[in-house]
Design an enzyme around this catalytic site. Structure first.
Site, PDB file in Angstrom:
ATOM      1  N   ASP A  84      -0.232   5.485  -5.051  1.00  0.00           N
ATOM      2  CA  ASP A  84      -1.004   6.691  -4.718  1.00  0.00           C
ATOM      3  C   ASP A  84      -0.553   7.837  -5.578  1.00  0.00           C
ATOM      4  O   ASP A  84       0.502   7.916  -6.063  1.00  0.00           O
ATOM      5  CB  ASP A  84      -0.825   7.062  -3.244  1.00  0.00           C
ATOM      6  N   HIS A 127       0.837  -1.202   0.000  1.00  0.00           N
ATOM      7  CA  HIS A 127       0.000   0.000   0.000  1.00  0.00           C
ATOM      8  C   HIS A 127       0.871   1.251   0.000  1.00  0.00           C
ATOM      9  O   HIS A 127       1.876   1.317   0.696  1.00  0.00           O
ATOM     10  CB  HIS A 127      -0.891  -0.027   1.238  1.00  0.00           C
ATOM     11  N   GLU A 181      -0.223  -1.223  -4.942  1.00  0.00           N
ATOM     12  CA  GLU A 181      -1.224  -0.153  -4.994  1.00  0.00           C
ATOM     13  C   GLU A 181      -0.460   1.156  -4.892  1.00  0.00           C
ATOM     14  O   GLU A 181       0.280   1.380  -3.942  1.00  0.00           O
ATOM     15  CB  GLU A 181      -2.214  -0.315  -3.840  1.00  0.00           C
TER      16      GLU A 181
END
EC number: 4.6.1.-
Length: 33
Positions: free
Chosen positions: A33, A11, A31
């Site tokens: 951002d 993440h 993932e």
């Protein structure tokens, strides 16, 4: 038996260098951002 995939998500991967770090820790999905 029906086996469902298990996703170990890395993440907040915000740098290319972090991909290797998280994969080495066992992540099998990324993932960003």
């Amino acid at each position: 038996a029906n086996k469902r995939p298990v996703w170990i998500m890395a993440h907040m991967v915000n740098a290319v260098a972090q991909i290797d770090e998280f994969v080495n820790l066992g992540a099998n999905s990324i993932e960003t951002d």
